[in-house]
Motif scaffolding. Structure first.
Motif, short mmCIF file in Angstrom:
data_model
loop_
_atom_site.label_atom_id
_atom_site.label_comp_id
_atom_site.label_asym_id
_atom_site.label_seq_id
_atom_site.Cartn_x
_atom_site.Cartn_y
_atom_site.Cartn_z
N ASP A 126 0.95 -1.39 -0.28
CA ASP A 126 0.44 0.29 0.27
C ASP A 126 0.82 1.02 0.08
O ASP A 126 1.71 1.56 1.22
CB ASP A 126 -0.79 0.18 0.94
CG ASP A 126 -2.19 0.94 1.15
OD1 ASP A 126 -2.10 1.69 -0.12
OD2 ASP A 126 -2.06 0.66 2.37
N ILE A 127 0.87 2.10 -0.86
CA ILE A 127 1.29 3.46 -0.85
C ILE A 127 0.96 4.19 -0.43
O ILE A 127 0.02 4.76 -1.05
CB ILE A 127 2.01 3.26 -2.21
CG1 ILE A 127 3.46 1.89 -2.86
CG2 ILE A 127 2.74 4.49 -2.57
CD1 ILE A 127 4.16 1.83 -3.98
N ARG A 128 0.92 5.34 0.05
CA ARG A 128 0.01 6.53 0.32
C ARG A 128 1.32 7.97 1.14
O ARG A 128 1.93 7.31 1.22
CB ARG A 128 -0.30 6.57 2.16
CG ARG A 128 -1.20 4.75 2.37
CD ARG A 128 -2.27 4.66 1.21
NE ARG A 128 -3.34 5.54 2.27
CZ ARG A 128 -3.68 5.15 3.27
NH1 ARG A 128 -4.15 4.23 3.79
NH2 ARG A 128 -4.86 6.29 3.84
N GLU A 129 -0.07 8.54 0.98
CA GLU A 129 0.63 10.30 1.38
C GLU A 129 1.09 10.36 2.84
O GLU A 129 0.09 9.78 3.59
CB GLU A 129 0.17 11.49 0.33
CG GLU A 129 0.77 12.69 0.89
CD GLU A 129 0.08 14.04 0.44
OE1 GLU A 129 0.18 14.81 1.04
OE2 GLU A 129 -0.54 13.44 -0.73
N LEU A 130 1.87 10.43 3.71
CA LEU A 130 1.80 10.41 4.72
C LEU A 130 2.56 11.99 4.93
O LEU A 130 3.68 12.09 4.75
CB LEU A 130 2.68 9.75 5.59
CG LEU A 130 2.77 9.87 6.99
CD1 LEU A 130 1.46 9.73 7.63
CD2 LEU A 130 3.09 8.98 7.98
N ASP A 131 1.95 13.25 5.89
CA ASP A 131 2.38 14.11 6.62
C ASP A 131 2.78 14.02 7.83
O ASP A 131 2.25 13.87 8.31
CB ASP A 131 1.69 15.13 6.04
CG ASP A 131 2.15 16.81 6.50
OD1 ASP A 131 3.14 16.59 7.15
OD2 ASP A 131 1.69 17.89 6.11
N TRP A 132 3.96 14.23 8.10
CA TRP A 132 4.10 14.13 9.44
C TRP A 132 2.98 15.03 10.50
O TRP A 132 3.15 14.53 11.80
CB TRP A 132 5.54 14.04 10.09
CG TRP A 132 6.75 12.64 9.23
CD1 TRP A 132 6.08 12.10 8.66
CD2 TRP A 132 7.78 12.68 8.82
NE1 TRP A 132 7.14 11.32 7.62
CE2 TRP A 132 8.56 11.80 8.05
CE3 TRP A 132 8.96 13.41 9.24
CZ2 TRP A 132 9.53 11.04 7.58
CZ3 TRP A 132 10.63 13.33 9.17
CH2 TRP A 132 10.38 12.26 8.49
N ASN A 133 3.63 16.30 10.21
CA ASN A 133 2.61 17.23 10.80
C ASN A 133 1.28 17.28 10.69
O ASN A 133 0.21 17.86 11.51
CB ASN A 133 3.51 18.58 10.89
CG ASN A 133 5.11 18.17 10.36
OD1 ASN A 133 5.81 18.72 11.77
ND2 ASN A 133 5.24 19.04 9.24
N ASN A 134 0.68 16.21 9.69
CA ASN A 134 -0.54 16.09 9.73
C ASN A 134 -1.03 15.01 8.92
O ASN A 134 -1.25 14.79 8.19
CB ASN A 134 -1.44 17.45 8.44
CG ASN A 134 -2.74 17.37 9.00
OD1 ASN A 134 -3.48 16.71 9.80
ND2 ASN A 134 -3.85 17.65 7.84
N PRO A 135 -1.05 13.84 9.78
CA PRO A 135 -0.79 12.50 9.90
C PRO A 135 -2.36 11.73 9.42
O PRO A 135 -3.67 12.04 10.51
CB PRO A 135 0.15 11.78 10.85
CG PRO A 135 -0.04 12.68 11.90
CD PRO A 135 0.18 13.89 11.25
N LEU A 136 -2.69 11.63 8.19
CA LEU A 136 -3.93 11.09 8.03
C LEU A 136 -4.88 9.64 8.28
O LEU A 136 -5.29 8.98 7.66
CB LEU A 136 -4.75 12.40 6.89
CG LEU A 136 -4.73 13.40 6.84
CD1 LEU A 136 -5.40 14.28 5.86
CD2 LEU A 136 -5.48 14.07 8.58
N ILE A 137 -3.56 9.15 8.33
CA ILE A 137 -3.65 7.59 7.68
C ILE A 137 -4.07 7.34 8.85
O ILE A 137 -4.15 7.08 9.66
CB ILE A 137 -2.43 6.26 7.19
CG1 ILE A 137 -1.53 6.70 8.19
CG2 ILE A 137 -2.11 6.97 5.80
CD1 ILE A 137 -0.25 6.12 7.56
N GLU A 138 -4.90 6.24 8.79
CA GLU A 138 -5.59 5.44 10.19
C GLU A 138 -4.60 3.53 10.39
O GLU A 138 -4.17 3.09 9.55
CB GLU A 138 -6.72 4.56 9.57
CG GLU A 138 -8.04 6.34 9.45
CD GLU A 138 -8.04 6.40 10.96
OE1 GLU A 138 -8.05 6.64 12.08
OE2 GLU A 138 -8.19 8.22 10.28
N GLY A 139 -5.00 3.34 12.38
CA GLY A 139 -4.04 2.49 11.92
C GLY A 139 -3.01 2.57 12.80
O GLY A 139 -2.14 3.60 12.85
N LYS A 140 -3.10 1.10 13.38
CA LYS A 140 -1.27 0.71 13.88
C LYS A 140 -0.61 -0.07 13.66
O LYS A 140 -0.57 -0.87 12.70
CB LYS A 140 -1.58 1.31 15.54
CG LYS A 140 -2.09 1.78 16.21
CD LYS A 140 -2.43 1.95 17.48
CE LYS A 140 -3.12 3.25 17.88
NZ LYS A 140 -2.11 3.78 18.09
#
Length: 218
Positions: A126-140
């Motif tokens: 799974d390839i996703r965008e992730l902004d460390w300062n505004n993380p929007l992906i779900e899960g742990k």
């Protein structure tokens, strides 16, 4: 191969001037798209802001990639790669059988990661965008991994918050970093919150010996 109805390898080739480089790790061979030149990604008026660090396969990435081969794959364990650049370590991990989510902030880097997944016939990622300062992906995740993500001291607190948000209880963080002042600042901050195991390795590149630190935080 990597599947995304919005992604087209043909459009990727039209958009970017690329070459392929062969990459071998743990007995596996990969071909990765890399930019022929980085000039199109550099702001000539401000060379140091958003410099395309993602456009190189770093020596630390090789160390991280090999380390992933020493971890026994478990379909129940989830990996999150941060600051993935062109997706090299994450794609190696996926090929090794790890359940991998690859993340990056830079749009161009994400496109390279997706193209590299297609090039290597990897569809289990799974390839996703992730902004460390505004993380929007779900899960742990059971593991958080990364290579050369500690370039700026101002990012250390954000990384810590990211770890707190996404690492499962009892999980492990694995990072490979070059020897820099910021690397030592990272150690000083994180040792107050995690148990650290540190291993120094030396990589040879263009006739030079480059020290790499592999961190394991639990």
């Amino acid at each position: 191969m990597y599947t995304d109805s919005m992604f087209s390898l043909e459009r990727f080739r039209e958009e970017y001037n690329v070459e392929e480089t062969r990459y071998q790790v743990a007995g596996l061979s990969f071909d990765f798209f890399v930019p022929k030149k980085i000039d199109p990604f550099i702001n000539q008026d401000d060379l140091f802001t958003n410099f395309p660090l993602w456009s190189k396969i770093w020596e630390a990435t090789a160390v991280l990639s090999f380390h992933l081969s020493t971890i026994t794959p478990d379909p129940g364990k989830r990996f999150l790669e941060i600051g993935a650049g062109m997706g090299v370590a994450g794609l190696v991990g996926a090929k090794l059988g790890h359940s991998m989510t690859i993340t990056e902030y830079n749009t161009d880097a994400i496109k390279f990661a997706r193209a590299n997944a297609v090039l290597n016939n990897i569809d289990t990622v799974d390839i996703r965008e992730l902004d460390w300062n505004n993380p929007l992906i779900e899960g742990k995740f059971d593991y958080i991994i990364g290579s050369e993500v500690v370039f700026k001291e101002k990012d250390i607190l954000g990384l810590h918050q990211l770890f707190q948000r996404y690492l499962k209880p009892g999980g492990t963080i694995i990072l490979a970093e070059g020897m820099r002042k910021t690397t030592m600042a990272f150690v000083k901050h994180m040792e107050n919150h995690y148990t650290l195991a540190i291993k120094k390795q030396t990589m040879k590149s263009n006739g030079k010996e480059i020290p790499i630190i592999l961190f394991k935080l639990t």
